[in-house]
Design an enzyme around this catalytic site. Structure first.
Site, mmCIF file in Angstrom:
data_model
loop_
_atom_site.group_PDB
_atom_site.id
_atom_site.type_symbol
_atom_site.label_atom_id
_atom_site.label_comp_id
_atom_site.label_asym_id
_atom_site.label_seq_id
_atom_site.Cartn_x
_atom_site.Cartn_y
_atom_site.Cartn_z
ATOM 1 N N HIS A 1 -5.519 -0.292 1.773
ATOM 2 C CA HIS A 1 -6.027 0.521 0.665
ATOM 3 C C HIS A 1 -7.526 0.265 0.431
ATOM 4 C CE1 HIS A 1 -6.169 2.534 -3.193
ATOM 5 N NE2 HIS A 1 -6.620 1.425 -3.750
ATOM 6 N N ARG B 1 16.077 -1.241 -20.773
ATOM 7 C CA ARG B 1 15.076 -0.462 -21.528
ATOM 8 C C ARG B 1 13.770 -1.213 -21.791
ATOM 9 N NH1 ARG B 1 19.827 0.822 -24.259
ATOM 10 N NH2 ARG B 1 20.674 2.803 -23.536
ATOM 11 N N LYS C 1 -12.433 -3.842 -15.959
ATOM 12 C CA LYS C 1 -11.167 -3.110 -15.976
ATOM 13 C C LYS C 1 -10.549 -3.161 -17.366
ATOM 14 C CE LYS C 1 -7.055 -1.581 -13.974
ATOM 15 N NZ LYS C 1 -6.179 -1.503 -12.829
ATOM 16 N N GLU D 1 -4.899 6.789 -19.057
ATOM 17 C CA GLU D 1 -5.699 7.633 -18.164
ATOM 18 C C GLU D 1 -5.787 9.091 -18.599
ATOM 19 O OE1 GLU D 1 -5.455 6.510 -14.023
ATOM 20 O OE2 GLU D 1 -6.144 8.480 -13.390
ATOM 21 N N HIS E 1 -7.382 8.042 -0.293
ATOM 22 C CA HIS E 1 -5.977 8.422 -0.214
ATOM 23 C C HIS E 1 -5.734 9.286 1.028
ATOM 24 C CE1 HIS E 1 -2.010 9.801 -1.607
ATOM 25 N NE2 HIS E 1 -2.392 10.961 -1.103
ATOM 26 N N ARG F 1 -10.547 6.136 -17.857
ATOM 27 C CA ARG F 1 -9.841 5.329 -16.853
ATOM 28 C C ARG F 1 -9.886 5.998 -15.473
ATOM 29 N NH1 ARG F 1 -4.269 1.720 -17.599
ATOM 30 N NH2 ARG F 1 -4.252 0.956 -15.467
ATOM 31 N N HIS G 1 -11.245 6.901 -4.285
ATOM 32 C CA HIS G 1 -9.804 6.858 -4.051
ATOM 33 C C HIS G 1 -9.218 8.181 -3.567
ATOM 34 C CE1 HIS G 1 -9.991 2.933 -5.833
ATOM 35 N NE2 HIS G 1 -8.695 2.760 -5.769
ATOM 36 N N ASN H 1 -11.017 5.683 -10.145
ATOM 37 C CA ASN H 1 -10.613 6.335 -8.904
ATOM 38 C C ASN H 1 -11.780 6.635 -7.968
ATOM 39 O OD1 ASN H 1 -7.933 6.314 -9.741
ATOM 40 N ND2 ASN H 1 -8.171 8.239 -10.854
ATOM 41 N N GLU I 1 -12.618 -3.006 -4.313
ATOM 42 C CA GLU I 1 -12.398 -2.697 -5.733
ATOM 43 C C GLU I 1 -13.417 -3.437 -6.615
ATOM 44 O OE1 GLU I 1 -10.372 -0.342 -6.477
ATOM 45 O OE2 GLU I 1 -8.695 -0.329 -5.058
ATOM 46 N N LYS J 1 -0.192 -0.443 -15.275
ATOM 47 C CA LYS J 1 0.411 0.597 -14.419
ATOM 48 C C LYS J 1 1.406 -0.091 -13.491
ATOM 49 C CE LYS J 1 -3.127 4.176 -13.842
ATOM 50 N NZ LYS J 1 -3.923 4.878 -12.806
HETATM 51 P P1 NAD Z 1 0.129 -6.777 -1.056
HETATM 52 O O1 NAD Z 1 0.822 -7.061 -2.292
HETATM 53 O O2 NAD Z 1 0.883 -6.089 0.019
HETATM 54 O O3 NAD Z 1 -0.487 -8.140 -0.472
HETATM 55 C C1 NAD Z 1 -1.149 -8.119 0.771
HETATM 56 C C2 NAD Z 1 -0.529 -9.139 1.740
HETATM 57 O O4 NAD Z 1 -0.936 -10.467 1.374
HETATM 58 C C3 NAD Z 1 0.979 -9.159 1.706
HETATM 59 O O5 NAD Z 1 1.461 -9.396 3.003
HETATM 60 C C4 NAD Z 1 1.280 -10.341 0.801
HETATM 61 O O6 NAD Z 1 2.559 -10.875 0.972
HETATM 62 C C5 NAD Z 1 0.206 -11.300 1.214
HETATM 63 N N1 NAD Z 1 -0.172 -12.317 0.252
HETATM 64 C C6 NAD Z 1 -0.194 -12.206 -1.092
HETATM 65 N N2 NAD Z 1 -0.761 -13.289 -1.633
HETATM 66 C C7 NAD Z 1 -1.084 -14.112 -0.624
HETATM 67 C C8 NAD Z 1 -1.712 -15.382 -0.554
HETATM 68 N N3 NAD Z 1 -2.158 -15.988 -1.646
HETATM 69 N N4 NAD Z 1 -1.870 -15.957 0.663
HETATM 70 C C9 NAD Z 1 -1.453 -15.309 1.789
HETATM 71 N N5 NAD Z 1 -0.889 -14.096 1.793
HETATM 72 C C10 NAD Z 1 -0.709 -13.511 0.581
HETATM 73 O O7 NAD Z 1 -1.185 -5.896 -1.299
HETATM 74 P P2 NAD Z 1 -2.271 -5.890 -2.477
HETATM 75 O O8 NAD Z 1 -3.508 -5.435 -1.833
HETATM 76 O O9 NAD Z 1 -2.270 -7.129 -3.267
HETATM 77 O O10 NAD Z 1 -1.726 -4.747 -3.438
HETATM 78 C C11 NAD Z 1 -1.593 -3.416 -3.001
HETATM 79 C C12 NAD Z 1 -0.622 -2.705 -3.893
HETATM 80 O O11 NAD Z 1 -1.132 -2.703 -5.221
HETATM 81 C C13 NAD Z 1 -0.382 -1.265 -3.520
HETATM 82 O O12 NAD Z 1 0.992 -1.002 -3.527
HETATM 83 C C14 NAD Z 1 -1.077 -0.477 -4.610
HETATM 84 O O13 NAD Z 1 -0.459 0.755 -4.864
HETATM 85 C C15 NAD Z 1 -0.967 -1.406 -5.766
HETATM 86 N N6 NAD Z 1 -2.001 -1.217 -6.783
HETATM 87 C C16 NAD Z 1 -1.612 -1.070 -8.062
HETATM 88 C C17 NAD Z 1 -2.540 -0.927 -9.063
HETATM 89 C C18 NAD Z 1 -2.116 -0.837 -10.491
HETATM 90 O O14 NAD Z 1 -2.935 -0.566 -11.348
HETATM 91 N N7 NAD Z 1 -0.870 -1.089 -10.773
HETATM 92 C C19 NAD Z 1 -3.905 -0.924 -8.752
HETATM 93 C C20 NAD Z 1 -4.275 -1.086 -7.432
HETATM 94 C C21 NAD Z 1 -3.323 -1.235 -6.450
HETATM 95 MG MG MG Z 2 -7.375 1.020 -5.800
#
Ligand code: NAD
Ligand code: MG
Length: 360
Positions: free
Chosen positions: A264, A120, A226, A236, A251, A240, A247, A244, A184, A142
């Site tokens: 992304h 929980r 942010k 949101e 998307h 917030r 986005h 987007n 971003e 999030k």
């Molecule tokens: P990711 O986590 O897939 O990382 C990208 C790649 O880089 C992966 O292969 C990872 O293993 C690698 N990597 C990570 N750190 C590294 C480093 N220091 N050196 C070498 N390689 C490294 O992608 P991301 O872009 O970090 O995140 C995307 C995700 O975040 C999506 O799933 C998206 O939905 C989510 N997201 C969430 C929020 C939120 O508010 N929670 C906001 C934006 C995006």
């Molecule tokens: Mg984004």
């Protein structure tokens, strides 16, 4: 070290940014109030940084275990989430456990959702290792996993106790991921921080060259934007949603091409150009500000044109986005650089024409 605070009353937490933060036992010890932690990471990040983190935890006198997930968005699902729960239960982790997310947004979102729901809810801290996760996903609480029928469809709001961004880990990040993170960063300038946008215009080359001071500055200013938005509107209901920008179009690109083909951030880059184009055509954004917007996105090495899926297909995919409310397409558009607004009454024909103008 740079320090910011996400102000959310008793759920407030610090964001610490700097080179070598991964070695800061003090910073981690200050945020961990449990005798044990479980690190959640992946098989790309673990060989690079897990030993450094465990050495820091050992120096802080904190007991740890780790769960190494397979890398990639394709694994952000129930099955992988369950491996976290399996490890926690098998290791007899009780509620006095802190989860530590070490990785990009995928790891952060999954570890966060595991922390939100394990017994929980248990505390967690974010150690984001991609530019995108340092400026965006680690801040704001999030958390989510994907469902076969939609991205981030199962999740929870669960704020971390700490966000620790070590700028030095970005040195191993692939170029394409760095650029995707910049989308971003540029977004914050466009939606609410014109001075930051100006700064980005004069520092984009340094950022692409991974200049540590420029990166730290960009991360700090992004996180400041942010965290202010999140403090105002945690769940949101209002402001917030401005995050987007680009986005809803993006998307459609990600889904239309098949998730993972476009990163992304790349889709958001082209999506912000679509939003700017529509804003300019509606007479809200001046031609000069429109041109500055497109130029900065291009200089960041991001696509400024989307794939030619056809406007009808875009609109169909956009209608499936979870930002859609009561069947109306709500779009974040620009009045100016640094001034965004949500519109839900733009004629569909105008949206379609802007999309067509922005496809290769
Ligand atoms: P990711 O986590 O897939 O990382 C990208 C790649 O880089 C992966 O292969 C990872 O293993 C690698 N990597 C990570 N750190 C590294 C480093 N220091 N050196 C070498 N390689 C490294 O992608 P991301 O872009 O970090 O995140 C995307 C995700 O975040 C999506 O799933 C998206 O939905 C989510 N997201 C969430 C929020 C939120 O508010 N929670 C906001 C934006 C995006
Ligand atoms: Mg984004």
């Amino acid at each position: 070290m740079r320090k910011l605070t996400v102000a959310l009353g008793e759920r407030s937490y610090p964001i610490l940014i700097g080179e070598g933060m991964l070695d800061s036992a003090d910073a981690i010890a200050a945020a961990v109030n449990t005798p044990r932690v479980a690190i959640v990471t992946n098989d790309v990040v673990a060989p690079l940084y897990l030993d450094r983190l465990t050495a820091t935890l050992a120096r802080a006198g904190i007991a740890y275990d780790s769960v190494v997930l397979p890398d990639g968005e394709a694994h952000k699902n129930w099955q992988t989430l369950n491996t976290i729960f399996d490890a926690l239960l098998a290791g007899h982790f009780d509620r006095s456990t802190t989860l530590v997310a070490l990785g990009g947004g995928v790891v952060g979102d999954m570890a966060g959702f595991a922390a939100a729901t394990y017994q929980r809810g248990i505390p967690f801290i974010q150690i984001p290792t991609t530019l995108l996760s340092q400026v965006d996903s680690s801040v704001g609480g999030k958390t989510a996993i994907n469902h076969p029928l939609g991205k981030n469809m199962i999740g929870a709001f669960h704020q971390p106790q700490l966000v620790l961004a070590d700028t030095a880990v970005l040195n191993t990040l692939p170029d394409r991921e760095l650029k995707a993170g910049l989308a971003e960063v540029i977004k914050y300038g466009l939606i609410r921080d014109p001075a930051f946008f100006d700064w980005l215009e004069s520092h984009i080359d340094k950022l692409l060259g991974r200049d540590p001071l420029a990166l730290a500055e960009a991360i700090e200013r992004s996180c400041a934007n942010k965290s202010q938005i999140v403090s105002e509107d945690e769940t949101e209901r209002g402001v917030r949603a401005l995050l987007n920008l680009g986005h809803t179009f993006g998307h459609a690109i990600e889904a239309g091409m098949g998730f993972g083909v476009w990163l992304h951030g790349e889709a958001v880059g082209a999506g912000m150009v679509m939003a700017a184009t529509l804003s300019q055509r509606q007479g809200w954004l001046s031609m000069q500000q429109y041109e500055r917007t497109v130029a900065l996105i291009a200089r960041a090495g991001l696509p400024v044109l989307g794939p030619r899926l056809g406007a009808a297909r875009y609109l169909e995919l956009m209608a499936h986005d979870k930002k859609v409310e009561a069947g109306r397409l709500r779009l974040v558009l620009l009045r100016d650089i640094g001034d965004a607004e949500i519109f839900s009454d733009v004629p569909i024909a105008d949206i379609a024409a802007a999309i067509d103008a922005c496809c290769e």
